[in-house]
Design an enzyme around this catalytic site. Structure first.
Site, PDB file in Angstrom:
ATOM      1  N   PHE A  80       0.660  -1.129  -0.136  1.00 51.05           N
ATOM      2  CA  PHE A  80       0.086  -0.119   0.022  1.00 51.05           C
ATOM      3  C   PHE A  80       0.929   1.241   0.019  1.00 51.05           C
ATOM      4  CE2 PHE A  80      -2.765   3.359   1.879  1.00 51.05           C
ATOM      5  CZ  PHE A  80      -3.764   3.205   1.096  1.00 51.05           C
ATOM      6  N   CYS A 138       4.087  -7.670  -3.051  1.00 49.63           N
ATOM      7  CA  CYS A 138       3.507  -8.892  -3.405  1.00 49.63           C
ATOM      8  C   CYS A 138       2.209  -8.949  -2.526  1.00 49.63           C
ATOM      9  CB  CYS A 138       4.410 -10.048  -2.999  1.00 49.63           C
ATOM     10  SG  CYS A 138       3.387 -11.717  -3.140  1.00 49.63           S
ATOM     11  N   VAL A 139       1.068  -9.108  -2.959  1.00 44.01           N
ATOM     12  CA  VAL A 139      -0.132  -9.228  -1.985  1.00 44.01           C
ATOM     13  C   VAL A 139      -0.857 -10.257  -2.433  1.00 44.01           C
ATOM     14  CG1 VAL A 139      -2.380  -7.921  -1.480  1.00 44.01           C
ATOM     15  CG2 VAL A 139      -0.376  -6.721  -2.208  1.00 44.01           C
ATOM     16  N   THR A 172     -10.538 -12.225   2.884  1.00 42.67           N
ATOM     17  CA  THR A 172     -11.435 -11.098   3.004  1.00 42.67           C
ATOM     18  C   THR A 172     -11.066 -10.288   1.786  1.00 42.67           C
ATOM     19  OG1 THR A 172      -9.631  -9.586   4.198  1.00 42.67           O
ATOM     20  CG2 THR A 172     -11.045 -11.087   5.483  1.00 42.67           C
ATOM     21  N   HIS A 231      -9.874  -7.403   1.724  1.00 42.21           N
ATOM     22  CA  HIS A 231      -8.446  -6.590   1.726  1.00 42.21           C
ATOM     23  C   HIS A 231      -7.680  -6.781   0.525  1.00 42.21           C
ATOM     24  CE1 HIS A 231      -5.320  -4.982   4.313  1.00 42.21           C
ATOM     25  NE2 HIS A 231      -4.421  -5.608   3.642  1.00 42.21           N
ATOM     26  N   PHE A 239       4.992  -1.037 -12.137  1.00 41.19           N
ATOM     27  CA  PHE A 239       4.073  -1.995 -11.411  1.00 41.19           C
ATOM     28  C   PHE A 239       4.749  -3.190 -11.190  1.00 41.19           C
ATOM     29  CE2 PHE A 239       0.732  -4.745 -10.319  1.00 41.19           C
ATOM     30  CZ  PHE A 239      -0.240  -4.229  -9.216  1.00 41.19           C
TER      31      PHE A 239
END
Length: 158
Positions: A66, A89-90, A95, A97, A122
């Protein structure tokens, strides 16, 4: 092309400019360090192998993906920086989120690039699982860090 059928470390050598005098910022998320460090190493190796001088590569760490957008903006506003590579890295969770973070980061990075008229890349993985992340951070699908670095190089040659 989906990375399940393409190696992220394979790329065309068309439009690869001389970058010996170019300055890069690499902003790296500390969250999921096993993955982001591998992505960073891939980006560094690609920049160096294409002629970047190590002294012209600035690394900045942020707590999570973020925070990549704001740090990218801080780096992009520096006149000496030619391109910014954002590494993160996500991993999909249980959820929403994941959706909010990925959407915010993608828009934030795009907005910084447009605001400063510089390549802001990106280099953020958005996999469903940790295994998929590792496969794209030097594993069987190559390294997204390589892809992010070559994208920065090619955008400088545009």
């Amino acid at each position: 092309m989906a990375s399940s059928i393409k190696n992220l470390s394979d790329y065309s050598s068309k439009n690869v400019k001389d970058i010996k005098d170019s300055t890069f910022a690499i902003v790296v998320s500390e969250w999921n360090e096993e993955v982001t460090e591998a992505l960073y190493e891939g980006a560094m190796e690609t920049l160096i192998s294409h002629g970047a001088d190590k002294k012209n590569i600035v690394r900045k760490n942020v707590p999570g993906s973020f925070e990549l957008s704001l740090a990218a903006q801080w780096m992009a506003q520096e006149e000496a920086i030619d391109a910014v590579i954002c590494i993160g890295c996500v991993v999909q969770g249980e959820t929403k989120h994941f959706d909010f973070i990925c959407d915010a980061v993608a828009h934030g990075i795009t907005n910084v690039s447009l605001k400063y008229n510089k390549p802001v890349i990106f280099g953020v993985l958005t996999p469903n699982t940790q295994k998929q992340a590792l496969d794209r951070a030097g594993g069987k699908h190559g390294n997204k860090g390589d892809e992010a670095a070559i994208t920065a190089i090619k955008m400088l040659g545009f």
